[in-house]
Every structure is written in structure tokens, then in C-alpha cells.
Design a protein around this motif. Structure first.
Motif, PDB file in Angstrom:
ATOM      1  N   LEU A 214      58.022 -41.902  59.269  1.00 16.24           N
ATOM      2  CA  LEU A 214      57.165 -40.725  59.040  1.00 16.24           C
ATOM      3  C   LEU A 214      56.893 -40.428  57.569  1.00 16.24           C
ATOM      4  O   LEU A 214      56.112 -39.543  57.254  1.00 16.24           O
ATOM      5  CB  LEU A 214      57.830 -39.496  59.688  1.00 16.24           C
ATOM      6  CG  LEU A 214      57.843 -39.484  61.210  1.00 16.24           C
ATOM      7  CD1 LEU A 214      58.845 -38.471  61.739  1.00 16.24           C
ATOM      8  CD2 LEU A 214      56.461 -39.170  61.763  1.00 16.24           C
TER       9      LEU A 214
ATOM     10  N   ASP B  80      54.973 -27.253  66.773  1.00 20.25           N
ATOM     11  CA  ASP B  80      55.366 -28.511  67.427  1.00 20.25           C
ATOM     12  C   ASP B  80      55.850 -28.179  68.837  1.00 20.25           C
ATOM     13  O   ASP B  80      56.140 -27.022  69.138  1.00 20.25           O
ATOM     14  CB  ASP B  80      56.475 -29.198  66.613  1.00 20.25           C
ATOM     15  CG  ASP B  80      56.502 -30.701  66.863  1.00 20.25           C
ATOM     16  OD1 ASP B  80      55.716 -31.196  67.698  1.00 20.25           O
ATOM     17  OD2 ASP B  80      57.311 -31.402  66.211  1.00 20.25           O
TER      18      ASP B  80
ATOM     19  N   HIS C 133      47.906 -38.917  65.956  1.00 17.93           N
ATOM     20  CA  HIS C 133      46.992 -39.950  65.467  1.00 17.93           C
ATOM     21  C   HIS C 133      45.850 -40.095  66.484  1.00 17.93           C
ATOM     22  O   HIS C 133      46.075 -39.972  67.694  1.00 17.93           O
ATOM     23  CB  HIS C 133      47.737 -41.278  65.298  1.00 17.93           C
ATOM     24  CG  HIS C 133      46.896 -42.325  64.633  1.00 17.93           C
ATOM     25  ND1 HIS C 133      46.142 -43.226  65.346  1.00 17.93           N
ATOM     26  CD2 HIS C 133      46.662 -42.572  63.319  1.00 17.93           C
ATOM     27  CE1 HIS C 133      45.491 -44.001  64.482  1.00 17.93           C
ATOM     28  NE2 HIS C 133      45.796 -43.621  63.251  1.00 17.93           N
TER      29      HIS C 133
ATOM     30  N   CYS D 170      53.231 -40.622  56.489  1.00 19.68           N
ATOM     31  CA  CYS D 170      52.403 -40.565  57.688  1.00 19.68           C
ATOM     32  C   CYS D 170      51.361 -39.442  57.660  1.00 19.68           C
ATOM     33  O   CYS D 170      50.314 -39.543  58.271  1.00 19.68           O
ATOM     34  CB  CYS D 170      53.343 -40.347  58.859  1.00 19.68           C
ATOM     35  SG  CYS D 170      52.694 -40.845  60.389  1.00 19.68           S
ATOM     36  N   PHE D 171      51.663 -38.355  56.938  1.00 19.72           N
ATOM     37  CA  PHE D 171      50.780 -37.177  56.958  1.00 19.72           C
ATOM     38  C   PHE D 171      50.137 -36.954  55.593  1.00 19.72           C
ATOM     39  O   PHE D 171      50.782 -37.192  54.562  1.00 19.72           O
ATOM     40  CB  PHE D 171      51.575 -35.924  57.352  1.00 19.72           C
ATOM     41  CG  PHE D 171      52.214 -36.019  58.709  1.00 19.72           C
ATOM     42  CD1 PHE D 171      51.467 -35.778  59.854  1.00 19.72           C
ATOM     43  CD2 PHE D 171      53.550 -36.367  58.849  1.00 19.72           C
ATOM     44  CE1 PHE D 171      52.044 -35.875  61.115  1.00 19.72           C
ATOM     45  CE2 PHE D 171      54.129 -36.464  60.104  1.00 19.72           C
ATOM     46  CZ  PHE D 171      53.373 -36.223  61.231  1.00 19.72           C
TER      47      PHE D 171
ATOM     48  N   VAL E 265      51.080 -29.794  64.674  1.00 15.43           N
ATOM     49  CA  VAL E 265      51.451 -31.132  64.197  1.00 15.43           C
ATOM     50  C   VAL E 265      50.387 -32.095  64.729  1.00 15.43           C
ATOM     51  O   VAL E 265      50.152 -32.147  65.938  1.00 15.43           O
ATOM     52  CB  VAL E 265      52.858 -31.526  64.714  1.00 15.43           C
ATOM     53  CG1 VAL E 265      53.125 -33.005  64.504  1.00 15.43           C
ATOM     54  CG2 VAL E 265      53.922 -30.694  64.015  1.00 15.43           C
TER      55      VAL E 265
ATOM     56  N   CYS F  15      55.746 -33.161  57.675  1.00 15.86           N
ATOM     57  CA  CYS F  15      54.526 -32.332  57.595  1.00 15.86           C
ATOM     58  C   CYS F  15      54.703 -31.242  56.531  1.00 15.86           C
ATOM     59  O   CYS F  15      53.818 -31.025  55.692  1.00 15.86           O
ATOM     60  CB  CYS F  15      54.248 -31.645  58.932  1.00 15.86           C
ATOM     61  SG  CYS F  15      53.751 -32.710  60.244  1.00 15.86           S
TER      62      CYS F  15
ATOM     63  N   THR G 194      59.824 -35.015  61.852  1.00 16.36           N
ATOM     64  CA  THR G 194      58.367 -34.805  61.859  1.00 16.36           C
ATOM     65  C   THR G 194      57.991 -33.530  61.117  1.00 16.36           C
ATOM     66  O   THR G 194      57.101 -33.540  60.252  1.00 16.36           O
ATOM     67  CB  THR G 194      57.834 -34.730  63.318  1.00 16.36           C
ATOM     68  OG1 THR G 194      58.213 -35.915  63.998  1.00 16.36           O
ATOM     69  CG2 THR G 194      56.337 -34.572  63.350  1.00 16.36           C
TER      70      THR G 194
ATOM     71  N   ARG H 261      47.236 -37.049  60.437  1.00 16.29           N
ATOM     72  CA  ARG H 261      48.202 -38.123  60.647  1.00 16.29           C
ATOM     73  C   ARG H 261      47.430 -39.403  60.376  1.00 16.29           C
ATOM     74  O   ARG H 261      46.494 -39.732  61.100  1.00 16.29           O
ATOM     75  CB  ARG H 261      48.681 -38.087  62.100  1.00 16.29           C
ATOM     76  CG  ARG H 261      49.936 -38.865  62.339  1.00 16.29           C
ATOM     77  CD  ARG H 261      50.413 -38.561  63.751  1.00 16.29           C
ATOM     78  NE  ARG H 261      51.780 -38.958  63.921  1.00 16.29           N
ATOM     79  CZ  ARG H 261      52.729 -38.182  64.409  1.00 16.29           C
ATOM     80  NH1 ARG H 261      52.472 -36.969  64.760  1.00 16.29           N
ATOM     81  NH2 ARG H 261      53.952 -38.635  64.551  1.00 16.29           N
ATOM     82  N   ASN H 262      47.765 -40.078  59.271  1.00 12.72           N
ATOM     83  CA  ASN H 262      46.893 -41.171  58.856  1.00 12.72           C
ATOM     84  C   ASN H 262      47.290 -42.535  59.400  1.00 12.72           C
ATOM     85  O   ASN H 262      46.634 -43.527  59.126  1.00 12.72           O
ATOM     86  CB  ASN H 262      46.759 -41.210  57.327  1.00 12.72           C
ATOM     87  CG  ASN H 262      48.109 -41.184  56.659  1.00 12.72           C
ATOM     88  OD1 ASN H 262      49.061 -41.730  57.213  1.00 12.72           O
ATOM     89  ND2 ASN H 262      48.201 -40.550  55.507  1.00 12.72           N
TER      90      ASN H 262
ATOM     91  N   THR I  44      52.411 -43.979  64.911  1.00 15.58           N
ATOM     92  CA  THR I  44      53.849 -44.261  64.867  1.00 15.58           C
ATOM     93  C   THR I  44      54.301 -44.613  66.282  1.00 15.58           C
ATOM     94  O   THR I  44      53.711 -44.146  67.249  1.00 15.58           O
ATOM     95  CB  THR I  44      54.641 -43.013  64.408  1.00 15.58           C
ATOM     96  OG1 THR I  44      54.210 -41.889  65.164  1.00 15.58           O
ATOM     97  CG2 THR I  44      54.487 -42.738  62.942  1.00 15.58           C
TER      98      THR I  44
END
Ligand code: ZN
Ligand code: ZN
Length: 261
Positions: free
Chosen positions: A206, A225, A153, A209-210, A150, A237, A233, A187-188, A191
Motif C-alpha cells: 500500500l 472504510d 482501484h 498506492c494512493f 477509501v 490514505c 490502508t 488509488r493509482n 492491490t
């Protein structure tokens, strides 16, 4: 006078072997004089143990009496049979299954907190091996093509100095002889710490987020993870990966019950 090339090569070879042997003996002498201690109970470790003693490793593998057969949600002692939890019945996760080494409590909780928040990346090795043992015992019909941690950022990575999931993934990669694709999933955006958010807030944060970086042919992916609680999360993903045609098996060191948030 110049030395013959063969003789010089032989001398170099002999001195390298001597240095290697001295180093090895020095490590043994150091181990005898100052044996490393277990990170948790501080008892001296044997030469075969690294980071955690066998007793603490056993204590890290506490499992619930029953759990969800899809997302691993631990059930209270009263419900003693494995079944699909209400959440999975109403909103099935995009991943195939979720495996974990133990419940997020006691020795495992302590070890993860040392590993993650007290800058002890050396714990990655014993914890990663614990996870791979669990995977090898349970992965019967899922032969993975790639392992993906996972992602963190970049801002969080700079602050913490390492991605704990990538460290675990490296150990898994060696133990399962499967390559890591650490750059496939990104992870763009940052968070806030998820432990401070309620389940529905985690999902909202989330949602976008990915992203999957590049298209590759469909793979069977092991997503790694450290702790899974609400599954927000790993669902986020896996959603991205499944949309690209991949299959995902989630593996996590620890599982906390959803109501613990
Ligand atoms: Zn110990
Ligand atoms: Zn479930």
C-alpha cells in the motif's frame, strides 16, 4: 378546440398528485401483504425499519471491553482499561482517531459480508446510519469539512460494481450534512486482496498506492472504510492527506483485532 393553458396545467398537477398517492398506498399495501424481511434474521421488518431489524442492529454494535485510544485496536478482556497500544506508541498513526460501530464478528461480520461480497448494496442504508449514529455520539471536537471514502482501484470497482465505502460515505454525508470529496484521493494501482497478506506485506503493497489528486485548502476530513484490521490502508490514505495539510478522522463500520490476520 384548444384547452386553456391554466386548465391543462391544473389537470397535470392533479394527475401527478393522484399518481403519487396511488404509489404511496400501493407501497403500504405491498408492505402489509409482503413485508420485507431482515437481511440477517429474516424476521419481517416494521415500516420504520429498512434492511435490518432493530435487534440485529443492536447485535452489530458489540464493542471490546477496552481498546487503543488512538487506533481503536481491541484489547483482550484481561486488559480492562483503554490505553495507547504498543504499535501506536512506536509508530503513531497519521490520523487523529479511529471510530467504529462494532467489532468484526457475529451479526456485523455477516451484514458486511452480505453487503460487500454478495452484492447487497441495499444494506448501505442501515449500515451507514449505524456508523453515523456512532460518529455523532463520539465526534465532539472534530467538525468535518469533507467526507472521503477509501477509494477502490477502477479494475476492482468494475468487478464489484460498487464501492462499499462510497455507499457508506453517501449515507454519512446526508446524516452529518457534510459534502463528499470522492475524487480527491485516488488509488493509482490495484492491490491483491489484503486479507490474504500479512501485516508487513500489506504495508509494503500500500506504500505508494494512493495519491491526492489536487491541492485544496486544509480540511478536516472524515475518511470512511468498511473494515479496519491492521490500519495499513487507512494509514496509507491518511499519510497522503496529512502531507497536504489536512486532518483526518477515520470512521469504519467494523474493527478487527490486528492479530486476527
Ligand atoms: Zn434481524
Ligand atoms: Zn493503537
Amino acid at each position: 378546440m384548444t384547452e386553456p393553458a391554466g386548465l391543462s396545467h391544473q389537470l397535470r398537477h392533479q394527475s401527478t398528485a393522484l399518481i403519487r398517492r396511488l404509489r404511496q398506498e400501493w407501497r403500504w399495501a405491498l408492505h402489509l401483504l409482503l413485508p420485507p424481511a431482515c437481511f440477517l434474521c429474516h424476521h419481517p421488518l416494521s415500516a420504520e425499519e429498512t434492511g435490518l431489524c432493530q435487534r440485529c442492529l443492536t447485535d452489530c454494535q458489540i464493542r471490546p471491553p477496552a481498546a487503543c485510544i488512538h487506533c481503536g485496536e481491541p484489547f483482550r478482556a484481561a486488559s480492562s482499561v483503554n490505553h495507547r497500544c504498543t504499535r501506536c506508541q512506536q509508530d503513531p498513526p497519521p490520523f487523529d482517531n479511529l471510530l467504529y460501530a462494532g467489532l468484526y464478528q457475529g451479526a456485523l461480520k455477516q451484514a458486511i459480508q452480505q453487503f460487500k461480497y454478495h452484492n447487497q448494496p441495499r444494506l448501505a442504508h442501515p449500515l451507514g446510519r449505524l456508523l453515523s449514529t456512532r460518529c455523532l455520539a463520539a465526534m465532539t471536537d472534530f467538525q468535518p469539512d469533507a467526507i472521503i471514502p477509501v477509494p477502490l482501484h477502477p479494475d476492482r470497482l468494475r468487478k464489484r460494481g460498487f464501492n462499499q465505502s462510497l455507499q457508506l460515505a453517501r449515507v454519512l454525508s446526508r446524516e452529518l450534512t457534510c459534502p463528499i470529496s470522492a475524487t480527491l484521493l485516488l488509488r493509482n494501482r490495484p492491490t491483491p486482496p489484503l486479507k490474504d497478506l500479512r501485516p508487513f506485506e500489506r504495508e509494503a503493497v500500500l506504500r505508494h498506492c494512493f495519491t491526492v489528486q489536487h491541492n485544496i485548502s486544509p480540511r478536516r476530513i472524515v475518511l470512511v472504510d468498511d473494515i479496519v484490521t491492521t490500519t495499513a490502508t487507512v494509514r496509507a490514505c491518511s499519510n497522503q492527506l496529512v502531507q497536504q495539510g489536512h486532518r483526518v478522522l477515520v470512521v469504519s463500520l467494523a474493527r478487527a483485532p490486528r492479530e486476527s490476520t
